[in-house]
Write an enzyme that holds these catalytic residues in place. Structure first.
Site, PDB file in Angstrom:
ATOM      1  N   SER A  31       0.797  -1.231   0.000  1.00 28.67           N
ATOM      2  CA  SER A  31       0.000   0.000   0.000  1.00 28.67           C
ATOM      3  C   SER A  31       0.830   1.281   0.000  1.00 28.67           C
ATOM      4  O   SER A  31       0.311   2.342  -0.317  1.00 28.67           O
ATOM      5  CB  SER A  31      -0.963   0.022   1.188  1.00 28.67           C
ATOM      6  OG  SER A  31      -0.251   0.116   2.404  1.00 28.67           O
ATOM      7  N   HIS A  79       0.670   4.244   6.923  1.00 26.47           N
ATOM      8  CA  HIS A  79       0.214   5.067   5.802  1.00 26.47           C
ATOM      9  C   HIS A  79       0.622   6.514   6.027  1.00 26.47           C
ATOM     10  O   HIS A  79       1.089   6.884   7.097  1.00 26.47           O
ATOM     11  CB  HIS A  79      -1.302   4.977   5.624  1.00 26.47           C
ATOM     12  CG  HIS A  79      -1.752   3.724   4.942  1.00 26.47           C
ATOM     13  ND1 HIS A  79      -3.079   3.344   4.900  1.00 26.47           N
ATOM     14  CD2 HIS A  79      -1.089   2.767   4.277  1.00 26.47           C
ATOM     15  CE1 HIS A  79      -3.201   2.212   4.237  1.00 26.47           C
ATOM     16  NE2 HIS A  79      -1.991   1.832   3.852  1.00 26.47           N
ATOM     17  N   ASP A 104      -7.965   6.069   3.652  1.00 28.63           N
ATOM     18  CA  ASP A 104      -8.413   5.061   4.613  1.00 28.63           C
ATOM     19  C   ASP A 104      -9.847   5.376   5.027  1.00 28.63           C
ATOM     20  O   ASP A 104     -10.251   6.536   5.035  1.00 28.63           O
ATOM     21  CB  ASP A 104      -7.485   5.037   5.821  1.00 28.63           C
ATOM     22  CG  ASP A 104      -6.081   4.534   5.452  1.00 28.63           C
ATOM     23  OD1 ASP A 104      -5.860   4.146   4.289  1.00 28.63           O
ATOM     24  OD2 ASP A 104      -5.210   4.543   6.333  1.00 28.63           O
TER      25      ASP A 104
END
Length: 140
Positions: A31, A79, A104
């Site tokens: 990701s 992230h 998200d």
């Protein structure tokens, strides 16, 4: 007497290794590509390391890569912060993986952020691919 010194030396090595390990986190997904790859180890600072605050999650900024406890995923997520907002006077972060098309699913409060990836300039500190050993051992 030398046995005592040897034992002390071993204990020091174990303690130092333990503290170094506390500042490493393994990337387990794609990701965050192309900045972080699966199997990379990132060096992190902790919001609470045995009562020591190495950084304040309230001071996280757009562009920082953080590790947080997501309510939508069972494991911590690594992230990037893409926005900061306030709702009813409470600060929240919008977070997204660099390789993800959407942010998200939920806003993140400062209390959910446990680690921040350490950078030199704008580059995160990475040990490439060494984390595959951990991924393999954990079956991820």
């Amino acid at each position: 007497m030398s046995e005592k010194k040897e034992i002390i030396a071993y204990l020091v090595v174990i303690i130092v290794a333990f503290f170094i390990a506390q500042h490493m986190n393994v990337v387990v997904s794609e990701s965050m590509e192309p900045v972080l790859y699966r199997g990379d180890i990132v060096i992190v600072e902790k919001s609470n390391l045995f009562g020591i605050n190495e950084f304040d999650p309230n001071e996280v900024e757009v562009g920082d890569i953080v590790v947080y406890n997501a309510t939508w995923f069972p494991n911590p997520v690594i992230h990037r912060v893409i926005d900061v907002s306030y709702e009813n006077g409470t600060k929240y972060f919008t977070i997204q993986g660099d390789n993800n098309l959407v942010e998200d699913p939920e806003l993140v409060s400062p209390s959910q952020i446990t680690e921040r990836v350490v950078k030199i300039g704008n580059q995160p500190i990475i040990i490439p691919k060494v984390g595959y050993i951990t991924i393999w051992l954990k079956g991820l």
